[in-house]
Write a protein that holds these residues in place. Structure first.
Motif, PDB file in Angstrom:
ATOM      1  N   VAL A 235       0.861  -1.177   0.000  1.00 18.20           N
ATOM      2  CA  VAL A 235       0.000   0.000   0.000  1.00 18.20           C
ATOM      3  C   VAL A 235       0.901   1.231   0.000  1.00 18.20           C
ATOM      4  O   VAL A 235       1.774   1.362   0.853  1.00 18.20           O
ATOM      5  N   GLY A 236       0.695   2.112  -0.979  1.00 18.28           N
ATOM      6  CA  GLY A 236       1.527   3.302  -1.018  1.00 18.28           C
ATOM      7  C   GLY A 236       1.091   4.291  -2.074  1.00 18.28           C
ATOM      8  O   GLY A 236       0.004   4.184  -2.643  1.00 18.28           O
ATOM      9  N   TYR A 237       1.983   5.233  -2.343  1.00 21.14           N
ATOM     10  CA  TYR A 237       1.667   6.268  -3.324  1.00 21.14           C
ATOM     11  C   TYR A 237       2.939   6.818  -3.948  1.00 21.14           C
ATOM     12  O   TYR A 237       4.040   6.650  -3.427  1.00 21.14           O
ATOM     13  N   ILE A 238       2.735   7.504  -5.069  1.00 17.58           N
ATOM     14  CA  ILE A 238       3.791   8.242  -5.755  1.00 17.58           C
ATOM     15  C   ILE A 238       3.275   9.659  -5.960  1.00 17.58           C
ATOM     16  O   ILE A 238       2.135   9.856  -6.384  1.00 17.58           O
ATOM     17  N   LYS A 239       4.117  10.623  -5.678  1.00 20.94           N
ATOM     18  CA  LYS A 239       3.804  12.013  -6.045  1.00 20.94           C
ATOM     19  C   LYS A 239       4.439  12.217  -7.410  1.00 20.94           C
ATOM     20  O   LYS A 239       5.648  12.322  -7.538  1.00 20.94           O
ATOM     21  N   ASP A 240       3.602  12.247  -8.435  1.00 19.69           N
ATOM     22  CA  ASP A 240       4.056  12.249  -9.831  1.00 19.69           C
ATOM     23  C   ASP A 240       3.896  13.650 -10.425  1.00 19.69           C
ATOM     24  O   ASP A 240       2.955  13.930 -11.159  1.00 19.69           O
ATOM     25  N   SER A 241       4.827  14.536 -10.101  1.00 22.15           N
ATOM     26  CA  SER A 241       4.748  15.927 -10.549  1.00 22.15           C
ATOM     27  C   SER A 241       4.850  16.063 -12.060  1.00 22.15           C
ATOM     28  O   SER A 241       4.256  16.957 -12.652  1.00 22.15           O
TER      29      SER A 241
END
Length: 146
Positions: free
Chosen positions: A75-81
């Motif tokens: 479970v997680g995330y990416i900050k994809d600017s």
């Protein structure tokens, strides 16, 4: 009064390429885009590729009804600017069932995902966080706004 979400569908071309998909997400989220996902551990190549960018909050077992043999998910995330990962996640939607795009940092809620509560979508709905999900067979995007 309960706010009702506004949901609009954006249909996608069957032959959409990475730039067209990134442009579509860019038209909705001008700044950064957070990609929230539960990535199965057998997606080793993806996990290795994302190792520096994917922030893992928890490792949970997938329910028995979903995948056999039983496997774990990150479970997680990416900050994809730069929207560099959005298309890759779009392509992997069939193997990554739990996937949400948003322009809101909802990482504080990821600790609520566990083996008894694996539904990542409910976090966005119950907290009224604007988000995008991918429709069946990747034919469209569901854009949810509050």
């Amino acid at each position: 009064m309960e706010s009702v979400p506004k949901i609009r569908e954006i249909w996608l071309d069957e032959e959409i390429n990475d730039q067209e998909f990134a442009d579509t997400i860019n038209s909705i989220y001008k700044q950064e885009c957070y990609i929230y996902a539960i990535i199965p551990e057998w997606e080793e190549e993806l996990l290795a590729e994302l190792s520096n960018d994917f922030v893992v909050f928890n490792k949970i077992p997938f329910p028995l009804t979903r995948i056999f043999p039983r496997t774990m998910g990150y479970v997680g995330y990416i900050k994809d600017s730069n929207k560099q990962y959005v298309y890759e996640f779009y392509l992997l939607h069939s193997t990554i069932d739990f996937l949400v795009f948003s322009d809101t940092d909802a990482s504080q809620y990821l600790n609520n995902i566990n083996k008894k509560n694996i539904d990542i979508y409910k976090i966005f709905e119950s907290n009224k966080i604007p988000h995008i999900t991918i429709g069946p067979d990747c034919q469209w995007l569901n854009v949810v706004q509050y």
